[in-house]
Every structure is written in structure tokens, then in C-alpha cells.
Design a protein around this motif. Structure first.
Motif, PDB file in Angstrom:
ATOM      1  N   VAL A 237       0.852  -1.180   0.000  1.00  0.00           N
ATOM      2  CA  VAL A 237       0.000   0.000   0.000  1.00  0.00           C
ATOM      3  C   VAL A 237       0.893   1.237   0.000  1.00  0.00           C
ATOM      4  CG1 VAL A 237      -1.746   1.307   1.261  1.00  0.00           C
ATOM      5  CG2 VAL A 237      -1.854  -1.198   1.213  1.00  0.00           C
ATOM      6  N   ALA A 238       0.701   2.085  -0.992  1.00  0.00           N
ATOM      7  CA  ALA A 238       1.526   3.281  -1.171  1.00  0.00           C
ATOM      8  C   ALA A 238       0.675   4.527  -0.973  1.00  0.00           C
ATOM      9  CB  ALA A 238       2.149   3.290  -2.561  1.00  0.00           C
ATOM     10  N   LEU A 239       1.343   5.660  -0.783  1.00  0.00           N
ATOM     11  CA  LEU A 239       0.663   6.950  -0.710  1.00  0.00           C
ATOM     12  C   LEU A 239       0.755   7.634  -2.059  1.00  0.00           C
ATOM     13  CD1 LEU A 239      -0.760   9.120   1.049  1.00  0.00           C
ATOM     14  CD2 LEU A 239       1.513  10.094   1.462  1.00  0.00           C
ATOM     15  N   VAL A 240      -0.399   8.033  -2.600  1.00  0.00           N
ATOM     16  CA  VAL A 240      -0.419   8.684  -3.909  1.00  0.00           C
ATOM     17  C   VAL A 240      -1.281   9.935  -3.844  1.00  0.00           C
ATOM     18  CG1 VAL A 240      -0.182   6.451  -5.061  1.00  0.00           C
ATOM     19  CG2 VAL A 240      -2.456   7.481  -4.818  1.00  0.00           C
ATOM     20  N   LEU A 241      -1.045  10.828  -4.788  1.00  0.00           N
ATOM     21  CA  LEU A 241      -1.930  11.957  -5.026  1.00  0.00           C
ATOM     22  C   LEU A 241      -2.924  11.514  -6.086  1.00  0.00           C
ATOM     23  CD1 LEU A 241      -2.523  14.970  -4.406  1.00  0.00           C
ATOM     24  CD2 LEU A 241      -1.051  15.537  -6.362  1.00  0.00           C
ATOM     25  N   MET A 242      -4.229  11.694  -5.819  1.00  0.00           N
ATOM     26  CA  MET A 242      -5.261  11.122  -6.675  1.00  0.00           C
ATOM     27  C   MET A 242      -6.339  12.160  -6.957  1.00  0.00           C
ATOM     28  SD  MET A 242      -7.367   7.568  -5.941  1.00  0.00           S
ATOM     29  CE  MET A 242      -5.993   6.503  -6.388  1.00  0.00           C
ATOM     30  N   ASP A 243      -6.898  12.095  -8.156  1.00  0.00           N
ATOM     31  CA  ASP A 243      -8.044  12.914  -8.516  1.00  0.00           C
ATOM     32  C   ASP A 243      -9.316  12.157  -8.125  1.00  0.00           C
ATOM     33  OD1 ASP A 243     -10.092  14.358  -9.675  1.00  0.00           O
ATOM     34  OD2 ASP A 243      -8.986  14.787 -11.523  1.00  0.00           O
ATOM     35  N   PRO A 244     -10.089  12.645  -7.153  1.00  0.00           N
ATOM     36  CA  PRO A 244     -11.256  11.886  -6.708  1.00  0.00           C
ATOM     37  C   PRO A 244     -12.370  11.820  -7.750  1.00  0.00           C
ATOM     38  CG  PRO A 244     -11.239  14.054  -5.686  1.00  0.00           C
ATOM     39  CD  PRO A 244      -9.940  13.922  -6.417  1.00  0.00           C
ATOM     40  N   CYS A 245     -12.302  12.659  -8.768  1.00  0.00           N
ATOM     41  CA  CYS A 245     -13.350  12.636  -9.803  1.00  0.00           C
ATOM     42  C   CYS A 245     -13.371  11.322 -10.579  1.00  0.00           C
ATOM     43  CB  CYS A 245     -13.162  13.796 -10.766  1.00  0.00           C
ATOM     44  SG  CYS A 245     -13.474  15.407 -10.035  1.00  0.00           S
ATOM     45  N   ASP A 246     -12.195  10.698 -10.731  1.00  0.00           N
ATOM     46  CA  ASP A 246     -12.136   9.435 -11.469  1.00  0.00           C
ATOM     47  C   ASP A 246     -11.138   8.447 -10.867  1.00  0.00           C
ATOM     48  OD1 ASP A 246      -9.741  10.630 -12.096  1.00  0.00           O
ATOM     49  OD2 ASP A 246     -10.169  10.857 -14.243  1.00  0.00           O
ATOM     50  N   CYS A 247     -10.571   8.806  -9.720  1.00  0.00           N
ATOM     51  CA  CYS A 247      -9.577   7.973  -9.024  1.00  0.00           C
ATOM     52  C   CYS A 247      -8.330   7.718  -9.870  1.00  0.00           C
ATOM     53  CB  CYS A 247     -10.180   6.654  -8.553  1.00  0.00           C
ATOM     54  SG  CYS A 247     -11.340   6.869  -7.175  1.00  0.00           S
ATOM     55  N   SER A 248      -8.026   8.647 -10.749  1.00  0.00           N
ATOM     56  CA  SER A 248      -6.781   8.528 -11.510  1.00  0.00           C
ATOM     57  C   SER A 248      -5.617   8.961 -10.626  1.00  0.00           C
ATOM     58  CB  SER A 248      -6.832   9.392 -12.771  1.00  0.00           C
ATOM     59  OG  SER A 248      -7.058  10.752 -12.435  1.00  0.00           O
ATOM     60  N   GLU A 249      -4.515   8.235 -10.756  1.00  0.00           N
ATOM     61  CA  GLU A 249      -3.340   8.499  -9.938  1.00  0.00           C
ATOM     62  C   GLU A 249      -2.498   9.587 -10.591  1.00  0.00           C
ATOM     63  OE1 GLU A 249       0.500   5.882  -8.585  1.00  0.00           O
ATOM     64  OE2 GLU A 249      -1.463   4.929  -8.381  1.00  0.00           O
ATOM     65  N   ILE A 250      -2.274  10.667  -9.899  1.00  0.00           N
ATOM     66  CA  ILE A 250      -1.504  11.787 -10.431  1.00  0.00           C
ATOM     67  C   ILE A 250      -0.017  11.605 -10.154  1.00  0.00           C
ATOM     68  CG2 ILE A 250      -1.150  14.287 -10.286  1.00  0.00           C
ATOM     69  CD1 ILE A 250      -4.113  14.467  -9.405  1.00  0.00           C
ATOM     70  N   GLU A 251       0.305  11.155  -8.922  1.00  0.00           N
ATOM     71  CA  GLU A 251       1.708  11.018  -8.541  1.00  0.00           C
ATOM     72  C   GLU A 251       1.831  10.053  -7.377  1.00  0.00           C
ATOM     73  OE1 GLU A 251       5.352  13.840  -6.756  1.00  0.00           O
ATOM     74  OE2 GLU A 251       3.356  14.677  -7.143  1.00  0.00           O
ATOM     75  N   GLN A 252       2.819   9.157  -7.457  1.00  0.00           N
ATOM     76  CA  GLN A 252       3.136   8.344  -6.284  1.00  0.00           C
ATOM     77  C   GLN A 252       4.033   9.164  -5.371  1.00  0.00           C
ATOM     78  OE1 GLN A 252       4.154   4.006  -6.383  1.00  0.00           O
ATOM     79  NE2 GLN A 252       6.115   4.678  -5.507  1.00  0.00           N
ATOM     80  N   LEU A 253       3.602   9.310  -4.121  1.00  0.00           N
ATOM     81  CA  LEU A 253       4.336  10.140  -3.169  1.00  0.00           C
ATOM     82  C   LEU A 253       5.302   9.333  -2.308  1.00  0.00           C
ATOM     83  CD1 LEU A 253       1.383  12.417  -2.010  1.00  0.00           C
ATOM     84  CD2 LEU A 253       3.134  12.919  -3.734  1.00  0.00           C
ATOM     85  N   TYR A 254       4.911   8.089  -1.974  1.00  0.00           N
ATOM     86  CA  TYR A 254       5.810   7.262  -1.159  1.00  0.00           C
ATOM     87  C   TYR A 254       5.361   5.809  -1.199  1.00  0.00           C
ATOM     88  CZ  TYR A 254       8.460   5.361   2.740  1.00  0.00           C
ATOM     89  OH  TYR A 254       9.308   4.593   3.497  1.00  0.00           O
ATOM     90  N   GLU A 255       6.335   4.920  -1.339  1.00  0.00           N
ATOM     91  CA  GLU A 255       6.090   3.484  -1.227  1.00  0.00           C
ATOM     92  C   GLU A 255       7.284   2.854  -0.541  1.00  0.00           C
ATOM     93  OE1 GLU A 255       4.745  -0.382  -3.939  1.00  0.00           O
ATOM     94  OE2 GLU A 255       5.670   1.369  -4.897  1.00  0.00           O
TER      95      GLU A 255
END
Length: 622
Positions: A237-255
């Protein structure tokens, strides 16, 4: 086992025997919080042997008790604003928590959700909306929770949405607006629904199998994107920046390569993501996104070099913090920390009657399962015994509950008590324990009594092979799923253990799944995937239900059960005890009529551990 004739009731085998009550009595003070304005401290402390809420000024010592619960301890509390606190309580362990409020001086007590048979959950403290909190209630339908705004001045409840029957979780933005919902669809799929404003209807934006995880953790400062924990397309499980409108992943912040992320730290004042946290084997893993936060934590750590610390609470200006300080050998202390002056002032010890030098170290160890899995575990040894001198010890194997939970390094009253009585204690994070990634978790599905149990068995064999455990003096003890593992261990490996203690444990997988709380029912199909289906997997569930194979158990068993347990029905223990007594197996059975899933009242804890102590002494020879 022969005893030294010089032993006294307070000294056994050269170690000081600490009174049982000292391990399991209520904390002197615990659960400290700070008011939003930083002027008052609150904490829980005993009154009539129950934990109640007290308040005192930061610059004073005189505390006012603001709750007077005598039947059952307060389950939890929080500051609603600078003048008012909220707290939860249930009745006799039924877990139907009700919400109450009271002023910091104890005046104007009010019952907000005292609805019989209804459970209250807290969704959001709505910091930006004075006199308001958001709660969930299953008042309309026992199986589902609807979200409400509660006016703390008037007690008025405003329903924000009607749960269609499958909504399981909620998320608000920084303005307190309800923006996202998690749901279960088709029994085993999870779905995220989202809306931009509260005027809109929720719309589905992502549907996945329940094995895929997407968890919105916090909105970005502008309420546009979210910081999300996810294992989509990855094992951990990683931390990502996500657009909640479509759950698209913008950037992985930490894994992290070895562990799932478990939490984040976000500054409401500075409107900034500060750090992300993983639970490691012994040392915590923290990754910083903010240099100022990292420097602050380094300053705090300098005050407590020999201990683990955590920020328990901060005031709204984030200039004063409550620091919890502990280790594997102390239940912990609280300090008041002033950010501006970098001063840490001790304000409380949770258990000053327990002395660090009398406690033992928890060793982080590892072993390999028979099919090659890396298992992290914890081994605690009796006073005076080291890893180098540990030989042929009586051992209590202690698998955790859940089972989708985990053991962690730190202080445990149970572990310290057992070690003080001369036993080694072995805890392991068998497959399915959380925090180790998708593959490790999914390796547990439909493996109750099978590979999950093999991991526990393999740990015992490792202890024996290392010469640490006396193979004739190994007991197994656990609560909830750990209770199931206890029964499974005695049933399916009957020659491995000398005795067992089952604490609110599952005994029959068929009856367990037919008596779950009503608010678990929307997740029943998911449980079938995780544990087994009563029809499609009937043969397997029958084979792995200890109550159906009681004839295999041949060593003594002690069973403890709360009469009002909503998770593991009392019938689970009743049928196991009856089946064993019919076959002449010695069974001690303790039932507490005013308890639920575990014993919370102090006098009941004393009774349980006193009985356990005598039971283990009789069958392990200590």
C-alpha cells in the motif's frame, strides 16, 4: 517443577513476583488530550473502578471529574470545542455506543444519541463548523449507518443522506462537506462514490474487487485532490496523489519496499502534508515531506533518546503538544511540549507502580514458514533470561486477534505478567497480518485452521529447534481469532501443546458467520471470500471448525466469554465447552454477564488473569 525452598510469595526463582493487580488495574491517568485553545488538559482516570473523564487547566493541578460512569468505563472521548467535550459509552459490552456531551466544568450533561439498540459512530469533528459534529447512526436500519450533522447546542440531528444499504464509510473535505462514500457492491466488490458539492448526488467513480484498496485519507488544501492509500497495480500500500473525480493516480508520493503505509500527518494550521508512517518490525518508519516537521520531531526526540515517542494531540495553533513516551518496558508517560521554547514537561505516568527495571525486553525475531514466507515475531523472556541463555523454557504462544490485524513491538501488560510468572511469550504475525502487502494478506484467505495455523505451528517448531522452548511445556492462548487459533492448535496439532486458553474465540465457522452483528451483514459475501462459504466450502469449514472435532482435543482447556459479545456469540464457547465435557476433557469455563468482546471492567480482568495464572501453573508446572 521443583521450586527453590527459599522462594516466598513475592519471590520466585530469583525474580520478584509482582502482584497480578498491578499489571491489569486501570491506568492512573491515560488518554490525555488538549483543548483547541491549549488552555486545558483532559484525561481518563479511575472513579469507582471505571475510567472517567477529568479536566484541568494546563497551568494547574486541580482536576474536575466531568463524567461519573460506574457500570462501565467511558469508551472514548474528544473535545468538541474549548468548552465542551463529547464521550461514548455502551451497555454491558454490547458495543451499541451512545454519544453524550458535557461542559469542561461538568455542567450541562446531555445525552445526544441515547437510542436503545442503536450504535453511534463519529465521522468528523467538523472543526470549521462551530457546535457541529458529523456522526453515523444505524437507527433507521440496524444493518447500515446514515450520516447526520448533530447540533451540540440544541441536540438537533439533520440527516445528510440515506444509506441505500451498502455504504460503509464517509469522507469530508476541510470545510466539513460530505464528499465521498465507500460502498460494497455485488457482495465482494468495493466502490467509491464522489461528488463535488453537497448539492450533487453521489456518483460512482471506481469499482474494484475488495482485494484492491483505495482509501482517501485527506483532501489537499484546496479540496480538489486527495492523498490516498492504495495497492492498485502494486503489492504494498503506497501513498499517492489522486483525482477523486475518477480515481486517476496523479503522482506516487511514497512506497516502502517491505511495509504498507498506515497513516499520514497533516497540518490543519499550515495546510500541508507533513509525513507518512509505516509500522516496522521494531522501529517505526517515517518519511517526511516537510523539513520543518522533520526538524521539530528531531528536537522532540532529543528529549527522549532511549524511548519511543508519539504526538498524542496538539492545540489548534500547533504550538503546544501532548507527547506520549513509552517502550517495551513501560506502559508510558505523557509530556506537555512547548514548540516555541522546546521544553518538555512531564505531566503523568500511566502506571507508576510498575518499574521499568522489573519489566522485560520484547525481542524482535523472525522465522520462515514451511512454504517460505518470512514471518516477523516477538519473543519476550522471563526476567534474568537472555536470548543467549534461553533454554528449555515454558512458553505461552499468543497469536493475535483479527485476524486481519497485527502485533507490534511495545509494552503489553499480558506479556509482562506472563514473563513475571516465569514464562516466555511468543507472538507472531502469521499470514494475513496487516501491513505486509497484498500477497501476504491474500495468502490468508480461506486458510483459517490451515496455512494460517501452520504459520503458528511452524513458529513453535522454530522455538523448539532453537532450544528455547521445552517441548513438553508449551501452552497456547489467544483472544477472538487468537481464541480460534488456540482451539485449532489443540484440535489439529493435539500433541504440540500442554494446555490452552481460549478468550472470546470462534469455535464453529458455520455458527460464527450466522451470528455476526447486523452491521456486518453487508460484508458477509466478502467474509465468505475471506473465510469460506457455508455451502460452497462446506467440507473445508467443517474440517476446520474445532467444535466439530472436539474428540481430537486431549489437553486441558480454559475458556472465557462475555455474555453480551456481539462479534463472537456466547454460543461459540458454549458448544465447545459442552462438546469437550461430554468427552471427559477438563474444561474451565468463565462467563461474565456484564461483558462483551473481551473483559473491560477491572474486577473481571482480575478474575480472568487470576484464573489463567492458576491454570497455567497447574499444567505448565510454574
Amino acid at each position: 517443577m521443583s521450586q527453590n525452598t527459599s522462594d516466598t510469595p513475592q519471590s520466585k526463582g530469583g525474580r520478584r513476583q509482582i502482584p497480578l493487580e498491578d499489571f491489569f488495574r486501570n491506568s492512573q491517568e491515560a488518554a490525555y488530550q488538549i483543548s483547541p485553545d491549549g488552555r486545558h488538559l483532559s484525561f481518563m482516570a479511575p472513579y469507582a473502578d471505571r475510567m472517567n473523564v477529568f479536566v484541568r487547566p494546563v497551568d494547574g493541578t486541580e482536576a474536575v471529574r466531568i463524567t461519573s460512569e460506574t457500570e462501565r468505563s467511558v469508551a472514548g472521548y474528544m473535545w468538541a470545542d474549548n468548552q465542551r467535550l463529547l464521550y461514548m459509552k455502551d451497555a454491558a459490552g454490547d458495543e451499541n455506543y451512545q454519544l453524550y456531551g458535557v461542559n469542561l466544568d461538568g455542567s450541562e450533561p446531555q445525552a445526544y444519541t441515547a437510542f436503545p439498540g442503536v450504535r453511534t459512530t463519529l465521522i468528523d469533528d467538523l472543526e470549521e463548523m462551530p457546535d457541529m459534529v458529523m456522526i453515523g447512526l444505524n437507527r433507521r436500519n440496524p444493518e447500515v449507518f446514515d450520516p447526520y450533522r448533530l447540533n451540540l447546542k440544541t441536540g438537533e440531528l439533520t440527516q445528510l443522506a440515506e444509506n441505500p444499504g451498502n455504504w460503509q464509510g464517509w469522507m469530508t473535505d476541510h470545510e466539513g462537506r460530505l464528499r465521498a462514500v465507500t460502498a460494497i457492491v455485488d457482495g465482494v466488490n468495493t466502490q467509491i462514490l464522489y461528488r463535488d458539492t453537497e448539492d450533487e448526488e453521489f456518483r460512482p467513480v471506481l469499482t474494484t474487487n475488495f482485494k484492491d484498496m483505495v482509501n482517501f485519507m485527506e483532501f489537499t488544501p484546496d479540496n480538489r485532490y486527495v492523498y490516498a492509500a492504495t495497492n492498485l497495480g502494486r503489492d504494498k500500500v503506497a501513498l499517492v496523489l489522486m483525482d477523486p473525480c475518477d480515481c486517476s493516480e496523479i503522482e506516487q508520493l511514497y512506497e516502502h519496499p517491505q511495509y504498507d503505509i498506515s497513516s499520514i500527518s497533516y497540518s490543519r494550521k499550515r495546510k500541508k502534508l507533513l509525513s507518512v508512517y509505516c509500522t516496522g518490525h521494531k522501529e517505526p518508519v517515517r518519511h517526511y515531506f516537510d523539513a520543518e516537521e522533520e526538524a521539530l520531531r528531531q528536537r522532540i526526540k532529543a528529549h527522549f533518546l532511549d524511548y519511543r515517542y508519539g504526538v498524542a494531540d496538539t492545540d489548534k495553533d500547533e504550538m503546544h503538544s501532548l507527547i506520549y513516551v513509552g517502550s517495551d518496558r513501560t506502559r508510558g508517560m505523557y509530556y506537555f511540549y512547548d514548540v516555541e521554547t522546546d521544553t518538555a514537561t512531564k505531566i503523568a505516568e500511566t502506571a507508576p507502580w510498575l518499574h521499568e527495571e522489573d519489566m522485560v525486553e520484547m525481542h524482535a525475531v523472525t522465522y520462515t514458514s514451511r512454504d517460505g514466507l518470512h514471518i516477523e515475531a516477538y519473543l519476550s523472556l522471563p526476567q534474568g533470561v537472555t536470548m543467549e541463555t534461553a533454554r528449555n523454557l515454558p512458553v505461552v504462544v499468543n497469536p493475535h486477534g483479527g485476524p486481519w490485524a497485527r502485533d507490534t513491538w511495545g509494552f503489553s501488560s499480558e506479556v509482562q505478567f506472563l514473563c513475571n510468572r516465569g514464562y516466555a511469550v511468543f507472538q507472531m504475525n502469521f499470514r494475513g497480518s496487516t501491513g505486509y502487502g497484498r500477497r501476504f494478506l491474500e495468502a490468508s484467505y480461506k486458510q483459517w485452521g490451515l496455512k494460517m495455523q501452520d504459520d503458528i505451528t511452524d513458529g513453535v517448531h522454530w522455538l523448539i529447534a532453537e532450544g528455547i522452548a521445552d517441548p513438553a511445556r508449551v501452552a497456547i492462548y489467544g483472544g477472538s481469532y487468537g481464541g480460534y487459533a488456540t482451539l485449532a492448535g489443540l484440535t489439529f496439532t493435539p500433541d504440540l501443546y500442554a494446555c490452552g486458553v481460549d478468550y472470546v474465540g470462534v469455535s464453529n465457522l458455520f455458527t460464527f458467520m450466522s451470528t455476526i452483528p447486523p452491521y456486518w451483514r453487508p460484508m458477509l459475501e466478502m467474509m465468505y471470500e475471506q473465510v469460506g462459504h457455508p455451502e460452497n466450502d462446506r467440507e473445508q469449514l467443517a474440517a476446520t471448525s474445532p467444535a466439530l472435532h472436539a474428540e481430537e482435543i486431549k489437553v486441558p482447556l480454559f475458556v472465557a466469554q462475555g455474555a453480551n459479545d456481539p462479534r463472537v456469540n456466547k454460543a461459540e464457547s458454549d458448544q465447545m465447552v459442552a462438546a469437550l465435557r461430554e468427552r471427559g476433557v477438563e474444561v474451565e469455563y468463565m462467563v461474565k454477564d456484564n461483558e462483551g468482546h473481551g473483559f473491560h471492567n477491572q474486577e473481571n480482568r482480575f478474575d480472568f488473569y487470576r484464573a489463567m495464572e492458576a491454570f497455567l501453573a497447574k499444567y505448565l508446572g510454574q
